[in-house]
Design a protein around this motif. Structure first.
Motif, PDB file in Angstrom:
ATOM      1  N   ASN A  33     -45.166  -0.024  54.910  1.00 12.02           N
ATOM      2  CA  ASN A  33     -46.149  -0.247  55.077  1.00 12.02           C
ATOM      3  C   ASN A  33     -46.971  -1.600  54.019  1.00 12.02           C
ATOM      4  O   ASN A  33     -47.684  -0.592  53.120  1.00 12.02           O
ATOM      5  CB  ASN A  33     -46.759   0.779  54.839  1.00 12.02           C
ATOM      6  CG  ASN A  33     -48.391   1.128  54.980  1.00 12.02           C
ATOM      7  OD1 ASN A  33     -49.316   0.286  55.905  1.00 12.02           O
ATOM      8  ND2 ASN A  33     -48.864   2.000  54.491  1.00 12.02           N
ATOM      9  N   LEU A  34     -46.631  -2.584  54.466  1.00  9.86           N
ATOM     10  CA  LEU A  34     -46.751  -3.757  52.882  1.00  9.86           C
ATOM     11  C   LEU A  34     -48.234  -3.684  53.131  1.00  9.86           C
ATOM     12  O   LEU A  34     -48.899  -3.741  52.069  1.00  9.86           O
ATOM     13  CB  LEU A  34     -45.875  -4.929  52.955  1.00  9.86           C
ATOM     14  CG  LEU A  34     -45.906  -6.137  52.592  1.00  9.86           C
ATOM     15  CD1 LEU A  34     -46.025  -5.605  50.783  1.00  9.86           C
ATOM     16  CD2 LEU A  34     -46.124  -7.321  52.858  1.00  9.86           C
ATOM     17  N   ASP A  35     -48.857  -4.419  53.756  1.00  7.31           N
ATOM     18  CA  ASP A  35     -49.954  -4.171  54.162  1.00  7.31           C
ATOM     19  C   ASP A  35     -50.915  -3.133  52.990  1.00  7.31           C
ATOM     20  O   ASP A  35     -51.907  -2.894  52.529  1.00  7.31           O
ATOM     21  CB  ASP A  35     -50.626  -4.355  55.469  1.00  7.31           C
ATOM     22  CG  ASP A  35     -50.170  -5.805  56.121  1.00  7.31           C
ATOM     23  OD1 ASP A  35     -49.841  -6.704  55.028  1.00  7.31           O
ATOM     24  OD2 ASP A  35     -50.474  -5.669  57.337  1.00  7.31           O
ATOM     25  N   GLY A  36     -50.930  -1.515  53.442  1.00  6.65           N
ATOM     26  CA  GLY A  36     -51.413  -0.720  53.481  1.00  6.65           C
ATOM     27  C   GLY A  36     -50.822  -0.195  51.786  1.00  6.65           C
ATOM     28  O   GLY A  36     -52.078  -0.675  50.769  1.00  6.65           O
ATOM     29  N   VAL A  37     -50.197  -0.338  51.401  1.00 10.18           N
ATOM     30  CA  VAL A  37     -49.798  -0.848  49.801  1.00 10.18           C
ATOM     31  C   VAL A  37     -50.694  -2.069  48.865  1.00 10.18           C
ATOM     32  O   VAL A  37     -51.150  -1.657  48.198  1.00 10.18           O
ATOM     33  CB  VAL A  37     -48.320  -1.028  49.637  1.00 10.18           C
ATOM     34  CG1 VAL A  37     -47.732  -0.801  48.528  1.00 10.18           C
ATOM     35  CG2 VAL A  37     -47.712   0.125  50.369  1.00 10.18           C
ATOM     36  N   VAL A  38     -50.548  -3.111  49.151  1.00  7.22           N
ATOM     37  CA  VAL A  38     -50.597  -4.160  49.041  1.00  7.22           C
ATOM     38  C   VAL A  38     -52.773  -3.463  48.975  1.00  7.22           C
ATOM     39  O   VAL A  38     -53.130  -3.863  47.933  1.00  7.22           O
ATOM     40  CB  VAL A  38     -50.860  -5.681  49.030  1.00  7.22           C
ATOM     41  CG1 VAL A  38     -52.020  -6.436  49.171  1.00  7.22           C
ATOM     42  CG2 VAL A  38     -49.547  -5.702  49.469  1.00  7.22           C
ATOM     43  N   ARG A  39     -53.258  -2.978  49.890  1.00 10.90           N
ATOM     44  CA  ARG A  39     -55.005  -2.236  50.132  1.00 10.90           C
ATOM     45  C   ARG A  39     -54.948  -1.661  48.825  1.00 10.90           C
ATOM     46  O   ARG A  39     -55.478  -1.914  48.044  1.00 10.90           O
ATOM     47  CB  ARG A  39     -55.210  -2.151  51.214  1.00 10.90           C
ATOM     48  CG  ARG A  39     -55.646  -3.385  52.525  1.00 10.90           C
ATOM     49  CD  ARG A  39     -56.495  -2.633  53.287  1.00 10.90           C
ATOM     50  NE  ARG A  39     -55.629  -1.676  54.656  1.00 10.90           N
ATOM     51  CZ  ARG A  39     -54.404  -1.877  55.029  1.00 10.90           C
ATOM     52  NH1 ARG A  39     -54.122  -3.019  55.538  1.00 10.90           N
ATOM     53  NH2 ARG A  39     -53.821  -1.150  55.548  1.00 10.90           N
TER      54      ARG A  39
ATOM     55  N   GLU B  15     -39.717  -5.957  46.839  1.00  7.82           N
ATOM     56  CA  GLU B  15     -40.038  -6.654  45.522  1.00  7.82           C
ATOM     57  C   GLU B  15     -40.438  -7.645  45.844  1.00  7.82           C
ATOM     58  O   GLU B  15     -41.809  -8.371  45.243  1.00  7.82           O
ATOM     59  CB  GLU B  15     -39.192  -6.465  44.434  1.00  7.82           C
ATOM     60  CG  GLU B  15     -38.870  -5.437  43.699  1.00  7.82           C
ATOM     61  CD  GLU B  15     -38.277  -5.732  42.285  1.00  7.82           C
ATOM     62  OE1 GLU B  15     -37.592  -4.354  41.523  1.00  7.82           O
ATOM     63  OE2 GLU B  15     -36.957  -6.247  42.260  1.00  7.82           O
ATOM     64  N   ILE B  16     -39.298  -8.573  46.133  1.00  4.02           N
ATOM     65  CA  ILE B  16     -40.199 -10.141  46.886  1.00  4.02           C
ATOM     66  C   ILE B  16     -41.141 -10.389  47.468  1.00  4.02           C
ATOM     67  O   ILE B  16     -42.405 -10.860  48.044  1.00  4.02           O
ATOM     68  CB  ILE B  16     -38.615 -10.859  48.065  1.00  4.02           C
ATOM     69  CG1 ILE B  16     -37.844 -10.755  46.361  1.00  4.02           C
ATOM     70  CG2 ILE B  16     -39.311 -11.894  48.155  1.00  4.02           C
ATOM     71  CD1 ILE B  16     -36.372 -11.642  47.038  1.00  4.02           C
ATOM     72  N   GLY B  17     -41.386  -8.844  49.175  1.00  4.94           N
ATOM     73  CA  GLY B  17     -42.079  -8.918  49.637  1.00  4.94           C
ATOM     74  C   GLY B  17     -43.102  -8.797  48.889  1.00  4.94           C
ATOM     75  O   GLY B  17     -44.761  -9.014  49.491  1.00  4.94           O
ATOM     76  N   LEU B  18     -43.918  -7.675  47.987  1.00  3.68           N
ATOM     77  CA  LEU B  18     -44.866  -6.815  47.780  1.00  3.68           C
ATOM     78  C   LEU B  18     -44.747  -7.939  46.573  1.00  3.68           C
ATOM     79  O   LEU B  18     -46.356  -8.656  46.810  1.00  3.68           O
ATOM     80  CB  LEU B  18     -44.589  -5.994  46.377  1.00  3.68           C
ATOM     81  CG  LEU B  18     -45.003  -5.036  45.779  1.00  3.68           C
ATOM     82  CD1 LEU B  18     -47.012  -4.847  46.926  1.00  3.68           C
ATOM     83  CD2 LEU B  18     -45.418  -3.812  45.033  1.00  3.68           C
TER      84      LEU B  18
ATOM     85  N   VAL C  58     -50.029   3.276  35.266  1.00  3.71           N
ATOM     86  CA  VAL C  58     -48.949   2.572  36.427  1.00  3.71           C
ATOM     87  C   VAL C  58     -48.888   3.154  38.319  1.00  3.71           C
ATOM     88  O   VAL C  58     -49.396   4.545  38.338  1.00  3.71           O
ATOM     89  CB  VAL C  58     -47.633   3.219  35.724  1.00  3.71           C
ATOM     90  CG1 VAL C  58     -46.419   3.161  36.709  1.00  3.71           C
ATOM     91  CG2 VAL C  58     -47.387   3.066  34.085  1.00  3.71           C
ATOM     92  N   LEU C  59     -48.522   2.598  38.291  1.00  2.00           N
ATOM     93  CA  LEU C  59     -48.506   3.066  40.348  1.00  2.00           C
ATOM     94  C   LEU C  59     -47.114   3.002  40.781  1.00  2.00           C
ATOM     95  O   LEU C  59     -46.267   1.723  40.211  1.00  2.00           O
ATOM     96  CB  LEU C  59     -49.603   1.838  41.058  1.00  2.00           C
ATOM     97  CG  LEU C  59     -51.047   1.995  40.740  1.00  2.00           C
ATOM     98  CD1 LEU C  59     -51.593   0.842  41.895  1.00  2.00           C
ATOM     99  CD2 LEU C  59     -51.440   3.269  41.293  1.00  2.00           C
ATOM    100  N   ARG C  60     -46.366   4.007  41.214  1.00  2.00           N
ATOM    101  CA  ARG C  60     -45.307   4.060  42.093  1.00  2.00           C
ATOM    102  C   ARG C  60     -45.152   3.760  43.314  1.00  2.00           C
ATOM    103  O   ARG C  60     -46.156   4.360  44.204  1.00  2.00           O
ATOM    104  CB  ARG C  60     -44.400   4.830  41.209  1.00  2.00           C
ATOM    105  CG  ARG C  60     -44.473   4.614  39.441  1.00  2.00           C
ATOM    106  CD  ARG C  60     -43.785   5.518  39.509  1.00  2.00           C
ATOM    107  NE  ARG C  60     -43.128   5.554  38.072  1.00  2.00           N
ATOM    108  CZ  ARG C  60     -41.877   4.532  37.725  1.00  2.00           C
ATOM    109  NH1 ARG C  60     -41.091   4.568  38.198  1.00  2.00           N
ATOM    110  NH2 ARG C  60     -41.639   4.474  36.175  1.00  2.00           N
ATOM    111  N   TYR C  61     -44.849   3.671  44.451  1.00  2.00           N
ATOM    112  CA  TYR C  61     -44.018   3.312  45.243  1.00  2.00           C
ATOM    113  C   TYR C  61     -42.560   3.038  45.585  1.00  2.00           C
ATOM    114  O   TYR C  61     -41.743   2.770  44.930  1.00  2.00           O
ATOM    115  CB  TYR C  61     -44.859   2.043  46.146  1.00  2.00           C
ATOM    116  CG  TYR C  61     -46.437   1.648  45.719  1.00  2.00           C
ATOM    117  CD1 TYR C  61     -47.248   2.235  46.578  1.00  2.00           C
ATOM    118  CD2 TYR C  61     -47.140   1.311  44.562  1.00  2.00           C
ATOM    119  CE1 TYR C  61     -48.825   3.031  46.906  1.00  2.00           C
ATOM    120  CE2 TYR C  61     -48.349   1.424  44.551  1.00  2.00           C
ATOM    121  CZ  TYR C  61     -48.973   1.592  45.476  1.00  2.00           C
ATOM    122  OH  TYR C  61     -50.360   1.367  45.409  1.00  2.00           O
TER     123      TYR C  61
END
Length: 124
Positions: free
Chosen positions: A103-109, A24-27, A92-95
Motif C-alpha cells: 500500500n505504498l500510495d496510502g503510506v505516502v499519503r 525502503e527503496i520504494g518509499l 516517529v511514524l512506523r510502518y
C-alpha cells in the motif's frame, strides 16, 4: 533544533544508504519526489541512532519495520529509541515493510498529511 548524529551513527548511515531494503527503496523514491515539496533525508543519523527517513521541517521520522522488529529485545530497543526521539521533539511514524510494499500510495499519503500538519505547526 538540529538533530545531529554521533560519528558512529554517521558512518552507519553512510553504509545503510548503500544497503536499503526494497520497501525502503520504494518509499524513498516516492518521498523524494513528493508533490508537497517536503524534503526527506534517507538514513539520517540522529544521536546514536539512524532514522530510515527524516523530514526536518516537520520534525518527523519515518521507520520501515521488517519482521525482525517483532523479535527478541527489538521492541524494547525501538521503544527506547522512540522515547529519545520524542524528547528531542521528533515524532516517529512506523510502518510494517509489508504495508509499504502492498500500500505504498496510502503510506505516502499518510506520511505527507502528517508531515505537512507538523511543518505548519512549527512554522506558526
Amino acid at each position: 533544533m538540529r538533530l545531529a548524529g554521533s560519528d558512529s551513527s554517521q558512518r552507519t548511515a553512510k553504509r545503510l544508504r548503500k544497503a536499503m531494503t526494497p520497501p525502503e527503496i520504494g518509499l524513498w523514491l516516492a518521498l523524494r519526489t513528493n508533490d508537497a515539496g517536503l524534503r526527506f533525508r534517507r538514513q539520517h543519523p540522529a544521536g546514536q541512532y539512524v532514522l530510515d527517513f527524516y523530514c526536518a521541517p516537520a520534525r518527523l521520522a519515518v521507520e520501515v519495520d521488517g519482521e525482525a522488529h517483532n523479535r527478541g529485545d527489538r521492541p524494547l530497543r525501538d521503544a527506547a529509541r522512540d522515547q529519545w526521539l520524542a524528547a528531542q521533539g521528533t515524532h516517529v511514524l512506523r510502518y510494517a515493510a509489508t504495508d509499504v510494499l502492498t500500500n505504498l500510495d496510502g503510506v505516502v499519503r499518510e506520511i505527507l498529511t502528517i508531515a505537512l500538519a507538523r511543518r505548519d505547526q512549527f512554522q506558526s
